[in-house]
Design a protein around this motif. Structure first.
Motif, PDB file in Angstrom:
ATOM      1  N   GLY A 138       0.812  -1.224   0.000  1.00 15.90           N
ATOM      2  CA  GLY A 138       0.000   0.000   0.000  1.00 15.90           C
ATOM      3  C   GLY A 138       0.838   1.264   0.000  1.00 15.90           C
ATOM      4  N   SER A 139       2.042   1.175  -0.574  1.00 15.21           N
ATOM      5  CA  SER A 139       2.919   2.349  -0.660  1.00 15.21           C
ATOM      6  C   SER A 139       2.424   3.308  -1.744  1.00 15.21           C
ATOM      7  N   LEU A 140       2.833   4.571  -1.636  1.00 16.41           N
ATOM      8  CA  LEU A 140       2.444   5.549  -2.667  1.00 16.41           C
ATOM      9  C   LEU A 140       3.135   5.288  -3.995  1.00 16.41           C
ATOM     10  N   THR A 141       4.187   4.440  -3.973  1.00 10.70           N
ATOM     11  CA  THR A 141       4.905   4.147  -5.225  1.00 10.70           C
ATOM     12  C   THR A 141       4.092   3.229  -6.126  1.00 10.70           C
ATOM     13  N   SER A 142       3.012   2.643  -5.582  1.00 12.92           N
ATOM     14  CA  SER A 142       2.299   1.576  -6.313  1.00 12.92           C
ATOM     15  C   SER A 142       0.791   1.826  -6.271  1.00 12.92           C
ATOM     16  N   SER A 143       0.029   0.874  -6.774  1.00 10.92           N
ATOM     17  CA  SER A 143      -1.442   0.960  -6.806  1.00 10.92           C
ATOM     18  C   SER A 143      -1.929   2.186  -7.580  1.00 10.92           C
ATOM     19  N   SER A 144      -1.384   2.381  -8.768  1.00 12.43           N
ATOM     20  CA  SER A 144      -1.854   3.491  -9.604  1.00 12.43           C
ATOM     21  C   SER A 144      -3.320   3.253  -9.984  1.00 12.43           C
ATOM     22  N   ARG A 145      -4.016   4.343 -10.212  1.00 11.42           N
ATOM     23  CA  ARG A 145      -5.449   4.251 -10.497  1.00 11.42           C
ATOM     24  C   ARG A 145      -5.758   3.328 -11.681  1.00 11.42           C
ATOM     25  N   ASP A 146      -4.987   3.462 -12.781  1.00 11.61           N
ATOM     26  CA  ASP A 146      -5.268   2.650 -13.968  1.00 11.61           C
ATOM     27  C   ASP A 146      -5.077   1.163 -13.669  1.00 11.61           C
ATOM     28  N   PHE A 147      -4.028   0.862 -12.905  1.00  7.41           N
ATOM     29  CA  PHE A 147      -3.727  -0.534 -12.608  1.00  7.41           C
ATOM     30  C   PHE A 147      -4.840  -1.158 -11.771  1.00  7.41           C
ATOM     31  N   ILE A 148      -5.207  -0.459 -10.684  1.00  6.61           N
ATOM     32  CA  ILE A 148      -6.216  -1.104  -9.814  1.00  6.61           C
ATOM     33  C   ILE A 148      -7.597  -1.109 -10.487  1.00  6.61           C
ATOM     34  N   ALA A 149      -7.815  -0.154 -11.401  1.00  4.63           N
ATOM     35  CA  ALA A 149      -9.089  -0.190 -12.132  1.00  4.63           C
ATOM     36  C   ALA A 149      -9.144  -1.426 -13.029  1.00  4.63           C
ATOM     37  N   GLN A 150      -7.994  -1.811 -13.591  1.00  5.16           N
ATOM     38  CA  GLN A 150      -7.967  -2.996 -14.469  1.00  5.16           C
ATOM     39  C   GLN A 150      -8.073  -4.283 -13.643  1.00  5.16           C
ATOM     40  N   VAL A 151      -7.384  -4.319 -12.492  1.00  5.30           N
ATOM     41  CA  VAL A 151      -7.469  -5.518 -11.644  1.00  5.30           C
ATOM     42  C   VAL A 151      -8.880  -5.622 -11.050  1.00  5.30           C
ATOM     43  N   ALA A 152      -9.456  -4.467 -10.721  1.00  7.08           N
ATOM     44  CA  ALA A 152     -10.821  -4.387 -10.170  1.00  7.08           C
ATOM     45  C   ALA A 152     -11.068  -5.427  -9.092  1.00  7.08           C
ATOM     46  N   PRO A 153     -10.233  -5.445  -8.044  1.00  4.31           N
ATOM     47  CA  PRO A 153     -10.375  -6.495  -7.029  1.00  4.31           C
ATOM     48  C   PRO A 153     -11.602  -6.287  -6.157  1.00  4.31           C
ATOM     49  N   GLN A 154     -12.264  -7.378  -5.843  1.00  2.40           N
ATOM     50  CA  GLN A 154     -13.357  -7.306  -4.869  1.00  2.40           C
ATOM     51  C   GLN A 154     -12.755  -7.123  -3.466  1.00  2.40           C
ATOM     52  N   TRP A 155     -11.589  -7.773  -3.247  1.00  2.00           N
ATOM     53  CA  TRP A 155     -10.902  -7.704  -1.949  1.00  2.00           C
ATOM     54  C   TRP A 155      -9.460  -7.260  -2.157  1.00  2.00           C
ATOM     55  N   VAL A 156      -8.971  -6.405  -1.283  1.00  2.00           N
ATOM     56  CA  VAL A 156      -7.567  -6.011  -1.288  1.00  2.00           C
ATOM     57  C   VAL A 156      -7.020  -6.235   0.113  1.00  2.00           C
ATOM     58  N   VAL A 157      -5.865  -6.899   0.211  1.00  2.00           N
ATOM     59  CA  VAL A 157      -5.252  -7.096   1.522  1.00  2.00           C
ATOM     60  C   VAL A 157      -3.914  -6.360   1.551  1.00  2.00           C
ATOM     61  N   PHE A 158      -3.728  -5.536   2.572  1.00  2.00           N
ATOM     62  CA  PHE A 158      -2.459  -4.847   2.794  1.00  2.00           C
ATOM     63  C   PHE A 158      -1.699  -5.636   3.859  1.00  2.00           C
ATOM     64  N   SER A 159      -0.561  -6.207   3.497  1.00  3.82           N
ATOM     65  CA  SER A 159       0.227  -6.951   4.465  1.00  3.82           C
ATOM     66  C   SER A 159       1.223  -5.988   5.110  1.00  3.82           C
ATOM     67  N   VAL A 160       0.908  -5.563   6.326  1.00  8.06           N
ATOM     68  CA  VAL A 160       1.682  -4.489   6.963  1.00  8.06           C
ATOM     69  C   VAL A 160       1.893  -4.783   8.450  1.00  8.06           C
ATOM     70  N   GLY A 161       2.940  -4.165   9.012  1.00 11.37           N
ATOM     71  CA  GLY A 161       3.203  -4.275  10.442  1.00 11.37           C
ATOM     72  C   GLY A 161       2.469  -3.168  11.193  1.00 11.37           C
ATOM     73  N   TYR A 162       2.061  -3.464  12.425  1.00 13.49           N
ATOM     74  CA  TYR A 162       1.348  -2.489  13.243  1.00 13.49           C
ATOM     75  C   TYR A 162       2.255  -1.283  13.490  1.00 13.49           C
ATOM     76  N   HIS A 163       1.741  -0.093  13.195  1.00 16.82           N
ATOM     77  CA  HIS A 163       2.521   1.144  13.362  1.00 16.82           C
ATOM     78  C   HIS A 163       3.876   1.062  12.677  1.00 16.82           C
ATOM     79  N   ASN A 164       3.921   0.491  11.456  1.00 20.42           N
ATOM     80  CA  ASN A 164       5.215   0.355  10.780  1.00 20.42           C
ATOM     81  C   ASN A 164       5.782   1.734  10.455  1.00 20.42           C
ATOM     82  N   ARG A 165       7.109   1.777  10.375  1.00 20.54           N
ATOM     83  CA  ARG A 165       7.770   3.092  10.278  1.00 20.54           C
ATOM     84  C   ARG A 165       7.560   3.753   8.927  1.00 20.54           C
TER      85      ARG A 165
END
Ligand SMILES: [Zn+2]
Length: 391
Positions: free
Chosen positions: A291-318
């Motif tokens: 879920g970084s700002l470097t990724s998940s561009s609008r065109d890309f996620i519009a094409q993938v059109a996921p019903q579910w998205v999971v962000f694999s992240v650490g609690y309060h990650n730096r």
């Protein structure tokens, strides 16, 4: 190993450490130097004991895991133990140990039929570890991070998860790219399980390719139990490494698709839109680069059109992943979003018919009695409608 360890540790602590510590504290409070000396003696003994216990705990056979059993098998086992404890005269009592067998050998509710598959995004803190299973095969996509010589997400999360499911052989291990948060547990997995084939990103292992070790290349594909697996990235000879060299894996059956894109960034998203657009649409997307700002561009996620998205992240990650703007971007598209730091490990069971999808999060399935009263922490949503997507 715990009976042996306790046989040594309990007498050493109760006969050696405690009789030194109690008068030591008392004499120390009275200002006597003898108190100090007694506490130092206790410290020396504890030091030696800890060394011995760590040595015992480090042995490969120090612990073993059994798969989780079904409720029925556990019920049988409890009945058998109860009957075994009855007086000797009971006829057939010696048969009771047989009733313990289902609890030791069975697994609970993990059976899948051909055409079905599951994707488990494990809660490994900041990093990624995903387990994909079909009726008869298992694949691990990334291992989570290594924290120190003895500690890793693979040791504390991935291996226990697999052992509980009764799995001691991986058909395929994919390391999407070289970063520690994805590949740090490789050696632990290789020691803890047998592994059939390994796939690496092009960013490393040049020259290490052999029969069962290879780069993931666009177009590499196979089928397990009626479920299709295909790498969509990187193409052979792809030059840029690290995040943008990530293996991108698509898993699909007749009704559903799941896309695991590692840590790809917007240039690769654009590349995939140009070359693999028709293969991108997926029911489940593990958000690229957490879920970084470097990724998940609008065109890309519009094409993938996921019903579910999971962000694999650490609690309060730096890094502040997932970025609220990115989460908002998915929600504007109508995707349901989950974050592993809040939801815990997340399980998707894909049936072979449309609509046959079960989603379960660890926190929902294993809620503690005090949790219903805790306020649900929500991500702050930021209105990004006026924000350019490259931010
Ligand atoms: Zn990462």
């Amino acid at each position: 190993i715990s009976p042996v360890a306790n046989l040594i540790a309990v007498p050493v602590v109760s006969l050696g450490v405690v009789p030194l510590v109690l008068p030591g504290v008392l004499l120390g409070a009275l200002g006597s130097s003898l108190g100090n000396w007694l506490l130092q003696m206790a410290d020396q003994i504890l030091h030696g004991l800890m060394w011995l216990l760590e040595y015992l705990g480090g042995m490969s056979w120090a612990a073993f895991s059994l798969p989780i059993s079904s409720a029925a098998a556990l019920g049988f086992a409890m009945l058998a133990v109860f009957l075994l404890l009855l007086p000797r005269g009971l006829p057939g009592r010696w048969l009771m140990p047989l009733f313990l067998l289902p609890a030791v050998t069975g697994t609970a509710g993990l059976e899948m039929r051909p055409g079905q598959f599951s994707v488990d995004i494990l809660d490994v803190g900041q990093g990624l570890a995903t387990v994909v299973m079909t009726a008869n095969h298992t694949l691990v996509f990334d291992t989570g991070a290594r924290f120190s010589r003895r500690s890793s997400a693979a040791r504390s999360v991935v291996l226990p998860f697999l052992k509980q499911a009764g799995i001691d052989h991986l058909d395929v291990l994919v390391l999407s790219h070289d970063d520690n948060d994805h590949a740090g547990g490789e050696s632990v997995i290789m020691r803890g399980l047998t592994v059939g084939r390994r796939y690496f990103s092009t960013s490393r292992q040049k020259g290490r390719e052999s029969g069962l070790v290879s780069h993931c290349n666009t177009g590499d594909r196979w089928q397990w139990d009626g479920v299709d697996f295909e790498f969509l990235h990187p193409p052979p000879g792809w030059a840029s490494g690290d995040n943008n060299g990530s293996c991108v894996l698509k898993i699909s059956n007749a009704a559903f698709g799941a896309l695991l894109p590692g840590d790809i960034e917007q240039p690769v998203e654009k590349f995939l839109l140009q070359h693999e657009a028709e293969k991108l649409p997926s029911t489940l997307l593990v958000a690229p680069h957490h879920g970084s700002l470097t990724s998940s561009s609008r065109d890309f996620i519009a094409q993938v059109a996921p019903q579910w998205v999971v962000f694999s992240v650490g609690y309060h990650n730096r890094f502040g992943f997932p970025k609220p703007e990115v989460v908002a971007r998915y929600r504007q598209l109508g995707s349901e979003t989950l974050e592993t730091d809040r939801s815990g490990g997340t399980s998707f069971r894909f049936g072979s018919q449309p609509g046959d999808l079960q989603v379960q999060t660890w926190r929902d399935a294993h809620r503690h009695w005090w949790q219903p009263w805790m306020p649900e922490a929500e991500n702050e949503l930021v209105d990004t409608s006026a924000t350019p997507s490259f931010l």
